[in-house]
Enzyme design. Structure first.
Site, PDB file in Angstrom:
ATOM      1  N   ASP A  98       3.965 -10.215   7.766  1.00 10.72           N
ATOM      2  CA  ASP A  98       5.056 -10.034   8.723  1.00 10.72           C
ATOM      3  C   ASP A  98       5.198 -11.268   9.612  1.00 10.72           C
ATOM      4  O   ASP A  98       6.313 -11.712   9.918  1.00 10.72           O
ATOM      5  CB  ASP A  98       4.792  -8.777   9.562  1.00 10.72           C
ATOM      6  CG  ASP A  98       4.473  -7.600   8.673  1.00 10.72           C
ATOM      7  OD1 ASP A  98       5.323  -7.243   7.844  1.00 10.72           O
ATOM      8  OD2 ASP A  98       3.346  -7.072   8.763  1.00 10.72           O
ATOM      9  N   HIS A 149       2.004  -2.267  10.564  1.00  9.50           N
ATOM     10  CA  HIS A 149       2.728  -2.881   9.438  1.00  9.50           C
ATOM     11  C   HIS A 149       3.704  -1.833   8.903  1.00  9.50           C
ATOM     12  O   HIS A 149       3.495  -1.207   7.872  1.00  9.50           O
ATOM     13  CB  HIS A 149       1.759  -3.337   8.351  1.00  9.50           C
ATOM     14  CG  HIS A 149       2.463  -3.771   7.096  1.00  9.50           C
ATOM     15  ND1 HIS A 149       3.268  -4.882   7.034  1.00  9.50           N
ATOM     16  CD2 HIS A 149       2.520  -3.219   5.855  1.00  9.50           C
ATOM     17  CE1 HIS A 149       3.774  -5.000   5.820  1.00  9.50           C
ATOM     18  NE2 HIS A 149       3.346  -3.993   5.089  1.00  9.50           N
TER      19      HIS A 149
HETATM   20  P1  NAX Z   1      -0.234  -2.082  -7.849  1.00  4.40           P
HETATM   21  O1  NAX Z   1       0.072  -0.651  -8.142  1.00  4.40           O
HETATM   22  O2  NAX Z   1       0.353  -3.136  -8.710  1.00  4.40           O
HETATM   23  O3  NAX Z   1      -1.808  -2.268  -7.865  1.00  4.40           O
HETATM   24  C1  NAX Z   1      -2.655  -1.438  -7.175  1.00  4.40           C
HETATM   25  C2  NAX Z   1      -3.939  -1.413  -7.957  1.00  4.40           C
HETATM   26  O4  NAX Z   1      -4.879  -0.677  -7.203  1.00  4.40           O
HETATM   27  C3  NAX Z   1      -3.803  -0.715  -9.326  1.00  4.40           C
HETATM   28  O5  NAX Z   1      -4.305  -1.576 -10.343  1.00  4.40           O
HETATM   29  C4  NAX Z   1      -4.632   0.544  -9.176  1.00  4.40           C
HETATM   30  O6  NAX Z   1      -5.271   0.921 -10.377  1.00  4.40           O
HETATM   31  C5  NAX Z   1      -5.629   0.113  -8.106  1.00  4.40           C
HETATM   32  N1  NAX Z   1      -6.223   1.189  -7.353  1.00  4.40           N
HETATM   33  C6  NAX Z   1      -5.687   2.363  -6.965  1.00  4.40           C
HETATM   34  N2  NAX Z   1      -6.583   3.103  -6.321  1.00  4.40           N
HETATM   35  C7  NAX Z   1      -7.726   2.366  -6.269  1.00  4.40           C
HETATM   36  C8  NAX Z   1      -9.013   2.597  -5.740  1.00  4.40           C
HETATM   37  N3  NAX Z   1      -9.326   3.740  -5.147  1.00  4.40           N
HETATM   38  N4  NAX Z   1      -9.950   1.625  -5.863  1.00  4.40           N
HETATM   39  C9  NAX Z   1      -9.659   0.468  -6.484  1.00  4.40           C
HETATM   40  N5  NAX Z   1      -8.454   0.192  -7.034  1.00  4.40           N
HETATM   41  C10 NAX Z   1      -7.499   1.145  -6.916  1.00  4.40           C
HETATM   42  O7  NAX Z   1       0.122  -2.312  -6.301  1.00  4.40           O
HETATM   43  P2  NAX Z   1       0.258  -3.700  -5.513  1.00  4.40           P
HETATM   44  O8  NAX Z   1       1.670  -4.178  -5.629  1.00  4.40           O
HETATM   45  O9  NAX Z   1      -0.835  -4.622  -5.922  1.00  4.40           O
HETATM   46  O10 NAX Z   1       0.087  -3.216  -3.986  1.00  4.40           O
HETATM   47  C11 NAX Z   1      -1.176  -2.789  -3.515  1.00  4.40           C
HETATM   48  C12 NAX Z   1      -1.052  -2.244  -2.095  1.00  4.40           C
HETATM   49  O11 NAX Z   1      -0.597  -3.249  -1.189  1.00  4.40           O
HETATM   50  C13 NAX Z   1      -0.048  -1.108  -1.948  1.00  4.40           C
HETATM   51  O12 NAX Z   1      -0.593  -0.091  -1.134  1.00  4.40           O
HETATM   52  C14 NAX Z   1       1.116  -1.759  -1.230  1.00  4.40           C
HETATM   53  O13 NAX Z   1       1.911  -0.837  -0.520  1.00  4.40           O
HETATM   54  C15 NAX Z   1       0.392  -2.704  -0.315  1.00  4.40           C
HETATM   55  N6  NAX Z   1       1.160  -3.785   0.311  1.00  4.40           N
HETATM   56  C16 NAX Z   1       0.807  -4.168   1.555  1.00  4.40           C
HETATM   57  C17 NAX Z   1       1.446  -5.198   2.220  1.00  4.40           C
HETATM   58  C18 NAX Z   1       1.021  -5.620   3.596  1.00  4.40           C
HETATM   59  O14 NAX Z   1       1.625  -6.551   4.162  1.00  4.40           O
HETATM   60  N7  NAX Z   1      -0.004  -5.024   4.224  1.00  4.40           N
HETATM   61  C19 NAX Z   1       2.613  -5.880   1.610  1.00  4.40           C
HETATM   62  C20 NAX Z   1       2.669  -5.725   0.127  1.00  4.40           C
HETATM   63  C21 NAX Z   1       2.299  -4.360  -0.380  1.00  4.40           C
HETATM   64  O15 NAX Z   1       3.388  -3.485  -0.173  1.00  4.40           O
END
Ligand code: NAX
Length: 326
Positions: free
Chosen positions: A158, A186
């Site tokens: 952000d 966020h």
């Molecule tokens: P993806 O769905 O591409 O990847 C997430 C990965 O996490 C998957 O491979 C899944 O198998 C794995 N996963 C799920 N549960 C798990 C657990 N308990 N232990 C280990 N791995 C696990 O999502 P992605 O685009 O990489 O986003 C990941 C997270 O970042 C989401 O929650 C998303 O909302 C968040 N974000 C946060 C941002 C921020 O500024 N704080 C911005 C970007 C993003 O939106």
């Protein structure tokens, strides 16, 4: 060359993980003299894809990567780690609101908080997975005696978005914009404090009119994540990975003199009227790997109301996960 440090990345086979790992491997975060051992965590359905990512990391032949371990067990992945990027969680898809994310992702961070008790004494962890602030709070509550300033929520994306908006308005580069603090969650309730932002050392508000800040800027920065989902059909990935590198790089190397970094930090209730026991983004300085909130910024009543609104948002999230706080 320094001794290697251990760096955990959760959700390592996901979209952010894919962008993040290669930035870590090539030295963007810790510098060209700091080798790393990667300890990667996935859930069982993600392990096969993670094996493919590891093959690619090997094929990069990165001199700074001194080892790669993968696991679907948080206790194993966090064993002895110095830094942990907690990315793994379900991303927000079209039509999902943050309350859906709170319910889907909160329980993950109970186990991860407990797993972080296996980390090294100097652990610093960054929660990227949304709802990042409240997930960080859940992890802190479940991490035993870990000092409360060691698990952060990411608001650096952000901050970067806000800097970029100001830079493009003035036709300068983002590196010329400083002191651009994000307060709060966020989420769309965040408050990007433009009143203290500087461009080339001079207040941005002396160079751009107030209407642009209160209009375009305030409506663009907090909703940028949603705009990206609408445009690309998926949430921000490469920019989020880049911001995570920026955050951890700042923890490792420190803030530049006179500069701040936005960090979602555990609140003890003593600053800016922010209630205790939420993870709230404030401007911070970092020196010798110690994070210190900047506590002497004077806000007008309009800004105070924004700061309170985001605190209220976080108190609502906190109430929704109270049973996960131990
Ligand atoms: P993806 O769905 O591409 O990847 C997430 C990965 O996490 C998957 O491979 C899944 O198998 C794995 N996963 C799920 N549960 C798990 C657990 N308990 N232990 C280990 N791995 C696990 O999502 P992605 O685009 O990489 O986003 C990941 C997270 O970042 C989401 O929650 C998303 O909302 C968040 N974000 C946060 C941002 C921020 O500024 N704080 C911005 C970007 C993003 O939106």
């Amino acid at each position: 060359m320094n001794a290697p440090i251990k760096v955990a990345v959760t959700g390592a086979a996901g979209n952010i993980g894919y962008a993040l790992l290669f930035r870590l491997a090539c030295g963007s975060c810790y510098g060209p003299d700091q080798p790393i051992i990667l300890q990667l965590l996935e859930i069982p359905p993600g392990m096969k894809a993670l094996e493919g990512v590891v093959m690619e990391l090997m094929d990069g032949a990165f001199p700074l990567v001194h080892g790669i371990e993968i696991s679907d067990n948080a206790d194993v992945a966090f064993d002895g780690v110095n830094h942990a990027f907690l990315v793994g969680a379900r991303p927000r898809g079209p039509g999902m609101v943050r309350a859906d994310l709170v319910a889907a992702n909160g329980p993950i961070f109970v186990g991860q908080g407990k797993g972080l008790m296996k980390a090294a004494d100097d652990l610093q962890a960054l929660v990227v997975g949304n709802p990042a602030n409240t997930n960080a709070l859940i992890a802190l509550h479940n991490a035993g005696d870990l000092p409360k300033d060691r698990i952060h929520a990411m608001t650096r994306l952000d901050e970067n978005r806000a800097k970029s908006q100001i830079a493009s308005k003035l036709g300068v580069t983002p590196g010329q914009v400083s002191n651009m603090a994000i307060y709060g969650n966020h989420s769309p309730s965040m408050f990007p404090d433009f009143a203290h932002a500087k461009v080339n050392g001079k207040l941005a508000t002396e160079q751009i009119d107030k209407d642009w800040f209160e209009g375009h800027f305030m409506s663009t920065v907090p909703t940028r994540g949603k705009a990206i989902i609408t445009a690309r059909g998926a949430s921000s990935a490469a920019s989020a990975a880049s911001a995570a590198v920026d955050h951890m790089s700042t923890l490792w190397h420190g803030t530049a003199p006179g500069e701040i970094a936005s960090i979602g930090l555990y609140s003890d209730g003593s600053n800016y009227g922010i209630p205790a026991d939420i993870v709230y983004s404030v401007p911070c300085t970092v020196k010798d790997r110690k994070v210190t909130p900047v506590t002497d910024i004077v806000h007008n009543d309009w800004a105070k109301a924004k700061i309170k609104a985001s605190a209220d948002d976080l108190m609502g999230e906190r109430a929704a996960v109270s049973e996960l706080l131990g």
